[in-house]
Design an enzyme around this catalytic site. Structure first.
Site: not given
Ligand code: AMP
Length: 288
Positions: A39, A63, A151, A187
């Site tokens: 993030h 979701q 990702k 993640s």
């Molecule tokens: P999330 O909080 O998991 O919904 O992710 C929020 C944003 O962060 C989304 O656009 C994801 O694709 C991005 N994101 C999550 N993990 C990574 C990572 N390891 N590298 C780059 N972006 C990420």
């Protein structure tokens, strides 16, 4: 300086309008919190390219296809807001479920075709929930640019298509996946892995990198490439493969022969934790 945290939709609109009145361009980074360096790299990109950086932190119930996954999702907005402040964000929009969905939601965004395969085949309603909440966030924040991680490549493709097909006035900026030094993609769900699962999980990125190498070296037969990847992952008995596919990166449809850039994408389970990862693979001579 610490980022301001707002919860209500009206408050968020006011804060953004205020920045706009000062002539600022607006960047939006949508997240579900539990923030990590992945993030962080989205926030950094927004910081470089826009004047007023908004990070939304919202665990979006519509979701989630599994109630237990939603209920177990880590939530700690004070740690997240410290993280955002340290990265130079200006505003954290952290609505409650009742702020985002004050009455029964009847309107949804459906992106056809791109959502049939990969995660869409296993998480019914997931991308409809994602596209719907992202369009709501776009309508609330009205960003000039919005940042999404590669990702979640299928999510990125769905959002790009939604914006194109519905004429949403925002530029979508893809950001490369951030990995641990050993290859594991960062993640929020990694924190659920125990030490054995964490070690086993490495087979996922290893299989993806192996496929990328073979495609770079001229491998074209998708079925053969998939077989090699599945064998790599199968050597790790703690992992269960949900899918491993080689798809075209725009329509997200499986290909038979790799003659143009493709995404190798997979979901595996390590114990009760579902992990996804993907890599863009470019055959020799093909332009990206
Ligand atoms: P999330 O909080 O998991 O919904 O992710 C929020 C944003 O962060 C989304 O656009 C994801 O694709 C991005 N994101 C999550 N993990 C990574 C990572 N390891 N590298 C780059 N972006 C990420």
């Amino acid at each position: 300086m610490s980022a301001r945290v707002v919860h209500g939709v009206a408050e968020a609109r006011e804060a953004v309008a205020d920045a706009r009145r000062r002539g600022a361009s607006i960047g939006l980074v949508p997240t579900m919190g539990a923030l990590h360096a992945g993030h962080g790299s989205l926030i950094d990109a927004a910081r470089r390219e826009t004047d007023f950086v908004v990070v939304s932190v919202f665990v979006n119930p519509i979701q989630f296809d599994r109630k237990d996954d939603y209920e177990r999702y880590p939530q700690d907005v004070s740690t997240d807001s410290e993280f955002c402040s340290a990265r130079g964000a200006d505003l954290i929009f952290n609505p409650a479920v009742t702020d985002m969905y004050p009455h029964a939601q009847r309107a949804f965004v459906e992106v056809e075709g791109l959502t049939e395969h990969l995660c869409g085949a296993f998480r019914p309603g997931h991308f409809r929930g994602v596209a719907t909440v992202v369009l709501k966030l776009f309508n609330i924040v009205e960003p000039d640019r919005a940042y999404f991680g590669e990702k979640d490549a299928q999510q990125l493709a769905v959002i790009q298509r939604m914006v194109r097909d519905l004429n949403v006035p925002v530029t979508i900026v893809p950001v490369a996946t951030v990995r641990e030094p050993d290859g594991l993609a960062l993640s929020s769900r990694n924190r659920r892995l125990n030490a054995d699962e964490r070690r086993a999980a490495l087979a996922l990125s290893r299989a993806l990198f192996a496929i990328q190498d073979r495609i770079r070296a001229g491998g074209v037969d998708a079925a053969g490439l998939k077989r090699i990847a599945l064998e790599t992952i199968a050597r790790e008995p703690m992992l269960r493969v949900e899918y491993f596919e080689i798809v075209d990166p725009v329509e997200m449809q499986p290909v038979e022969r790799v003659t143009a850039p493709v995404r190798a994408a997979a979901a595996v389970w390590a114990g009760s934790t579902r992990l996804i990862d993907n890599l863009l693979c470019v055959p020799p001579g093909a332009a990206r």
